[in-house]
Write an enzyme that holds these catalytic residues in place. Structure first.
Site, PDB file in Angstrom:
ATOM      1  N   GLU A   1      -1.971   6.130  -0.676  1.00 43.86           N
ATOM      2  CA  GLU A   1      -3.405   6.171  -0.347  1.00 43.86           C
ATOM      3  C   GLU A   1      -3.615   7.492   0.409  1.00 43.86           C
ATOM      4  O   GLU A   1      -4.218   8.420  -0.099  1.00 43.86           O
ATOM      5  CB  GLU A   1      -3.788   4.961   0.512  1.00 43.86           C
ATOM      6  CG  GLU A   1      -5.258   4.943   0.945  1.00 43.86           C
ATOM      7  CD  GLU A   1      -5.590   3.797   1.923  1.00 43.86           C
ATOM      8  OE1 GLU A   1      -4.663   3.246   2.547  1.00 43.86           O
ATOM      9  OE2 GLU A   1      -6.800   3.481   2.061  1.00 43.86           O
TER      10      GLU A   1
ATOM     11  N   HIS B   1       0.862  -1.175   0.000  1.00 45.78           N
ATOM     12  CA  HIS B   1       0.000   0.000   0.000  1.00 45.78           C
ATOM     13  C   HIS B   1       0.904   1.233   0.000  1.00 45.78           C
ATOM     14  O   HIS B   1       1.816   1.334   0.839  1.00 45.78           O
ATOM     15  CB  HIS B   1      -0.861   0.048   1.264  1.00 45.78           C
ATOM     16  CG  HIS B   1      -2.015  -0.915   1.284  1.00 45.78           C
ATOM     17  ND1 HIS B   1      -1.870  -2.255   1.070  1.00 45.78           N
ATOM     18  CD2 HIS B   1      -3.344  -0.699   1.499  1.00 45.78           C
ATOM     19  CE1 HIS B   1      -3.066  -2.838   1.154  1.00 45.78           C
ATOM     20  NE2 HIS B   1      -3.983  -1.913   1.412  1.00 45.78           N
TER      21      HIS B   1
HETATM   22  N1  ADE Z   1      -6.037  -2.455   5.990  1.00 45.24           N
HETATM   23  C1  ADE Z   1      -7.255  -2.742   5.516  1.00 45.24           C
HETATM   24  N2  ADE Z   1      -7.627  -1.839   4.607  1.00 45.24           N
HETATM   25  C2  ADE Z   1      -6.623  -0.950   4.487  1.00 45.24           C
HETATM   26  C3  ADE Z   1      -6.397   0.215   3.710  1.00 45.24           C
HETATM   27  N3  ADE Z   1      -7.313   0.683   2.864  1.00 45.24           N
HETATM   28  N4  ADE Z   1      -5.248   0.885   3.869  1.00 45.24           N
HETATM   29  C4  ADE Z   1      -4.330   0.439   4.729  1.00 45.24           C
HETATM   30  N5  ADE Z   1      -4.487  -0.635   5.484  1.00 45.24           N
HETATM   31  C5  ADE Z   1      -5.625  -1.341   5.360  1.00 45.24           C
HETATM   32 ZN    ZN Z   2      -6.126  -2.073   1.313  1.00 50.56          ZN
END
Ligand code: ADE
Ligand code: ZN
Length: 333
Positions: free
Chosen positions: A199, A196
């Site tokens: 975001e 990730h």
């Molecule tokens: N864990 C579950 N969903 C998540 C997200 N969108 N961003 C980071 N960690 C997560």
């Molecule tokens: Zn996620």
């Protein structure tokens, strides 16, 4: 064919879904009762009413609390089977599922309990419904590097059931660089890497995921658009972004779906895909993400077809399997 009919009919892969995020209130209640675990809710409506998030952390607090009722292999099996049943309904023919071992091992649940329950549900779904899957274990980035190393060690006896490692949880303040060494070790062991990034965190974190963690995909990555050179690099590399529109809306990454940059990135040549992230919490599984996005961004049928092809292109299945799915998609009109 209308948009919605096309979305329902096209086969697709899901590449960004946290199994703990598919935990529907009804099942949470049932498992809490079965395990005699107290939860701070009196009924299912109470649980849903608590789902008013304003950012990632406010969601994560509720998400980790919900996962705390999962204790036995059967619980992980039931959770995963319920998600795979939804895949069947949405024509998700292949899924690459995240799970967060530390959410469970920190509470004293054995790694083996988690992986065996999830894996058995996946094997049953392959046999009964023809849905293929892979598992990706995520390190929780708010925990230490040491805890991530420990988790990697615990995973080694189950390597055959796990295709890769990921990185999730609270992004800001926990850059990918914190996990450079544990990702290097995971890659030495043959795990693929995803993370990730971008975001809530800045484009810098996307650069770190590429350069330091050497990922094969970026999860979310929507903030990459703030950096032109980074966008060009993602396009040149054909680096997949696993984008989650309803998640971005619910966690205030965007204020309206009509302001989402997925269509712009698709048109610029970025390999974007549509995913549900934590569908039980964000109000929709994959098809609902497609439906609401198509409406908000005025996607064409060709865009939808392209996004479904991208989902297989960005997946970890073989090239021959990818080609077969492209042909299936081309046959549907
Ligand atoms: N864990 C579950 N969903 C998540 C997200 N969108 N961003 C980071 N960690 C997560
Ligand atoms: Zn996620």
């Amino acid at each position: 064919m209308t948009h919605n009919e096309l979305i329902a009919t096209l086969p697709k892969a899901e590449l960004h879904v946290h199994i703990e995020g598919t935990f529907e209130p009804e099942l949470m209640f049932e498992i809490a009762r079965r395990n005699q675990v107290d939860i701070p809710y009196t009924n299912v409506d109470d649980i849903r009413a608590a789902y008013n998030f304003h950012n990632l952390q406010s969601f994560l607090d509720i998400y980790y609390a919900g996962a705390a009722v999962l204790l036995h292999e059967r619980d992980f099996y039931d959770l995963t089977r319920a998600y795979l049943l939804r895949c069947r309904k949405d024509n998700v023919t292949h899924t690459e599922i995240f799970f967060d071992p530390q959410t469970h091992t920190e509470r004293g649940v054995a790694f083996e309990t988690v992986i065996n329950g999830i894996d058995r549900a996946c094997r049953d779904a392959a046999q009964e419904w023809g849905i293929s899957s892979r598992l990706i274990m995520c390190f929780l980035r708010h925990l230490s590097e040491e805890s991530a190393f420990e988790t990697l060690d615990r995973a080694l006896p189950f390597h055959d059931k796990i295709i890769g490692v990921g990185l999730d949880s609270s992004e800001v303040g926990h850059p990918p660089s914190k996990f450079e060494r544990v990702f290097a070790k995971a890659r030495e062991h043959g795990f693929l890497a995803v993370a990730h990034a971008g975001e809530e965190g800045p484009p810098q974190y996307v650069y770190e995921a590429l350069d330091l963690l050497k990922v094969a995909r970026i999860d979310h990555g929507v903030r990459s658009e703030e950096d032109d050179a980074l966008m060009q690099r993602l396009i040149d590399l054909q680096m997949p972004l696993t984008v989650c529109p309803l998640s971005n809306l619910k966690l205030s990454v965007v204020n309206h779906l009509s302001a989402h940059n997925l269509h712009r990135m698709l048109q610029r040549g970025v390999l974007v895909t549509v995913n549900s992230d934590d569908p039980a919490y964000f109000g929709g599984y994959v098809n609902q993400n497609f439906i609401e996005l198509a409406e908000a961004l005025d996607l064409s049928n060709e865009d939808i077809r392209m996004l479904c092809k991208n989902s297989f292109k960005a997946s970890f299945i073989s090239d021959a399997e990818k080609e077969a799915w492209y042909r299936r998609i081309d046959e549907i009109h």
